[in-house]
Design a protein around this motif. Structure first.
Motif, PDB file in Angstrom:
ATOM      1  N   GLN A 186       0.825  -1.206   0.000  1.00 32.88           N
ATOM      2  CA  GLN A 186       0.000   0.000   0.000  1.00 32.88           C
ATOM      3  C   GLN A 186       0.861   1.258   0.000  1.00 32.88           C
ATOM      4  O   GLN A 186       0.532   2.253  -0.661  1.00 32.88           O
ATOM      5  CB  GLN A 186      -0.931  -0.025   1.210  1.00 32.88           C
ATOM      6  N   THR A 187       1.955   1.232   0.745  1.00 29.61           N
ATOM      7  CA  THR A 187       2.855   2.381   0.775  1.00 29.61           C
ATOM      8  C   THR A 187       3.460   2.621  -0.604  1.00 29.61           C
ATOM      9  O   THR A 187       3.493   3.756  -1.098  1.00 29.61           O
ATOM     10  CB  THR A 187       3.975   2.157   1.804  1.00 29.61           C
ATOM     11  N   PHE A 188       3.929   1.560  -1.230  1.00 34.79           N
ATOM     12  CA  PHE A 188       4.483   1.686  -2.581  1.00 34.79           C
ATOM     13  C   PHE A 188       3.427   2.204  -3.550  1.00 34.79           C
ATOM     14  O   PHE A 188       3.709   3.093  -4.373  1.00 34.79           O
ATOM     15  CB  PHE A 188       5.014   0.338  -3.070  1.00 34.79           C
ATOM     16  N   ALA A 189       2.213   1.683  -3.459  1.00 36.70           N
ATOM     17  CA  ALA A 189       1.162   2.039  -4.415  1.00 36.70           C
ATOM     18  C   ALA A 189       0.795   3.516  -4.334  1.00 36.70           C
ATOM     19  O   ALA A 189       0.586   4.160  -5.374  1.00 36.70           O
ATOM     20  CB  ALA A 189      -0.070   1.173  -4.190  1.00 36.70           C
ATOM     21  N   ARG A 190       0.723   4.080  -3.131  1.00 35.06           N
ATOM     22  CA  ARG A 190       0.320   5.486  -3.047  1.00 35.06           C
ATOM     23  C   ARG A 190       1.438   6.396  -3.537  1.00 35.06           C
ATOM     24  O   ARG A 190       1.184   7.447  -4.124  1.00 35.06           O
ATOM     25  CB  ARG A 190      -0.171   5.850  -1.661  1.00 35.06           C
ATOM     26  N   PHE A 191       2.711   6.016  -3.344  1.00 36.01           N
ATOM     27  CA  PHE A 191       3.812   6.813  -3.896  1.00 36.01           C
ATOM     28  C   PHE A 191       3.872   6.647  -5.413  1.00 36.01           C
ATOM     29  O   PHE A 191       4.001   7.624  -6.162  1.00 36.01           O
ATOM     30  CB  PHE A 191       5.137   6.368  -3.269  1.00 36.01           C
ATOM     31  N   ASP A 192       3.738   5.416  -5.877  1.00 36.14           N
ATOM     32  CA  ASP A 192       3.811   5.140  -7.305  1.00 36.14           C
ATOM     33  C   ASP A 192       2.665   5.813  -8.057  1.00 36.14           C
ATOM     34  O   ASP A 192       2.828   6.216  -9.220  1.00 36.14           O
ATOM     35  CB  ASP A 192       3.778   3.625  -7.531  1.00 36.14           C
ATOM     36  N   GLY A 193       1.516   5.950  -7.411  1.00 40.79           N
ATOM     37  CA  GLY A 193       0.408   6.644  -8.048  1.00 40.79           C
ATOM     38  C   GLY A 193       0.743   8.093  -8.353  1.00 40.79           C
ATOM     39  O   GLY A 193       0.349   8.630  -9.399  1.00 40.79           O
ATOM     40  N   VAL A 194       1.484   8.755  -7.450  1.00 40.77           N
ATOM     41  CA  VAL A 194       1.904  10.124  -7.706  1.00 40.77           C
ATOM     42  C   VAL A 194       2.938  10.158  -8.832  1.00 40.77           C
ATOM     43  O   VAL A 194       2.904  11.048  -9.691  1.00 40.77           O
ATOM     44  CB  VAL A 194       2.460  10.778  -6.437  1.00 40.77           C
ATOM     45  N   VAL A 195       3.848   9.185  -8.855  1.00 39.72           N
ATOM     46  CA  VAL A 195       4.824   9.123  -9.946  1.00 39.72           C
ATOM     47  C   VAL A 195       4.113   8.978 -11.287  1.00 39.72           C
ATOM     48  O   VAL A 195       4.498   9.615 -12.281  1.00 39.72           O
ATOM     49  CB  VAL A 195       5.825   7.969  -9.722  1.00 39.72           C
ATOM     50  N   ASP A 196       3.060   8.180 -11.339  1.00 39.12           N
ATOM     51  CA  ASP A 196       2.272   8.062 -12.572  1.00 39.12           C
ATOM     52  C   ASP A 196       1.695   9.415 -12.982  1.00 39.12           C
ATOM     53  O   ASP A 196       1.698   9.779 -14.169  1.00 39.12           O
ATOM     54  CB  ASP A 196       1.128   7.064 -12.381  1.00 39.12           C
ATOM     55  N   GLU A 197       1.190  10.162 -11.995  1.00 41.96           N
ATOM     56  CA  GLU A 197       0.639  11.494 -12.282  1.00 41.96           C
ATOM     57  C   GLU A 197       1.726  12.435 -12.800  1.00 41.96           C
ATOM     58  O   GLU A 197       1.503  13.194 -13.756  1.00 41.96           O
ATOM     59  CB  GLU A 197      -0.002  12.066 -11.019  1.00 41.96           C
ATOM     60  N   ILE A 198       2.889  12.398 -12.167  1.00 39.92           N
ATOM     61  CA  ILE A 198       4.009  13.241 -12.602  1.00 39.92           C
ATOM     62  C   ILE A 198       4.395  12.903 -14.037  1.00 39.92           C
ATOM     63  O   ILE A 198       4.617  13.794 -14.871  1.00 39.92           O
ATOM     64  CB  ILE A 198       5.210  13.056 -11.667  1.00 39.92           C
TER      65      ILE A 198
END
Length: 235
Positions: free
Chosen positions: A129-141
């Protein structure tokens, strides 16, 4: 595209070895403010400052203070995203004892090598879950950068040491030729810059960890020095 990952400057919690992950967190100390002030010059010297299309930052105070000199140098206002905040320490918040620090270190380092189901005591997130919420922002960036600049664009984010290692170890290390275990054992120093390239569809590749502590090579991984701070401090 190129993505620059920057750890925030030093705080009193770093000096204390405290597990400081809650909002708003401690501010930068005098040394941390000085470290943050060097970022525009260091980025420019490495050829990274010019051409940045966007800046992104954790909502935690120390990260916002760290990115402020880059905002001033570029004229770009950073976008704040809660997904970039540090691994949540839960019941261990602000603890400094060796046992608590070891639990935080052992749990998060297990995540970095793919064992993401375990959870810190009292934390609302496991490793996945921690990875997913950070990775979601990277996708947005990535989406914003590709739309504004195309595949040759670049963006920069300021976040925290443990979550930056987690994302890099799971998303970019192997493609760059790095061992995630090595990344897990070598924290980024305060205001260190790490460089990855790629995009969510093609994948990410680690190019440079912590300004030369490790650099991608087609033949071998260079020897890296021991981290300046061996304790597991959220950053």
């Amino acid at each position: 595209m190129m993505l620059l990952l920057v750890r925030h400057g030093r705080t009193i919690a770093n000096v204390m070895g405290a597990l400081d992950t809650a909002f708003p967190g401690n501010p930068l100390d005098e040394t941390g403010l000085a470290q943050a002030g060097t970022l525009p010059e260091r980025l420019a010297a490495a050829g990274h400052l010019e051409g940045l299309s966007s800046l992104w930052v954790s909502p935690i105070l120390r990260a916002r203070q760290t990115i402020a000199p880059i905002e001033a140098a570029t004229g770009i206002t950073a976008t704040i995203r809660s997904g970039l905040r540090e691994v949540v320490a839960g019941d261990l918040e602000m603890n400094t004892d060796a046992g608590s620090v070891a639990v935080y270190a052992d749990t998060t380092r297990s995540w970095m090598v793919g064992r993401t189901a375990c959870r810190l005591p009292g934390s609302p997130e496991d490793g996945a879950q921690t990875f997913a919420r950070f990775d979601g922002v990277v996708d947005e960036i990535a989406a914003a950068t590709l739309e504004s600049q195309g595949p040759g664009g670049s963006a920069l984010l300021v976040a925290h040491g443990t979550v930056l290692r987690l994302w890099t170890a799971l998303a970019a290390a192997r493609a760059g030729g790095a061992d995630p275990t090595w990344i897990a054992e070598h924290p980024m120093t305060n205001t260190a810059i790490t460089v990855v390239e790629g995009d969510p569809e093609a994948g990410w590749r680690l190019l440079d960890w912590c300004e030369g502590a490790w650099t991608a090579s087609p033949t071998e991984q260079p020897e890296a020095p021991e981290p300046a701070d061996p304790t597991e401090q959220p950053a």
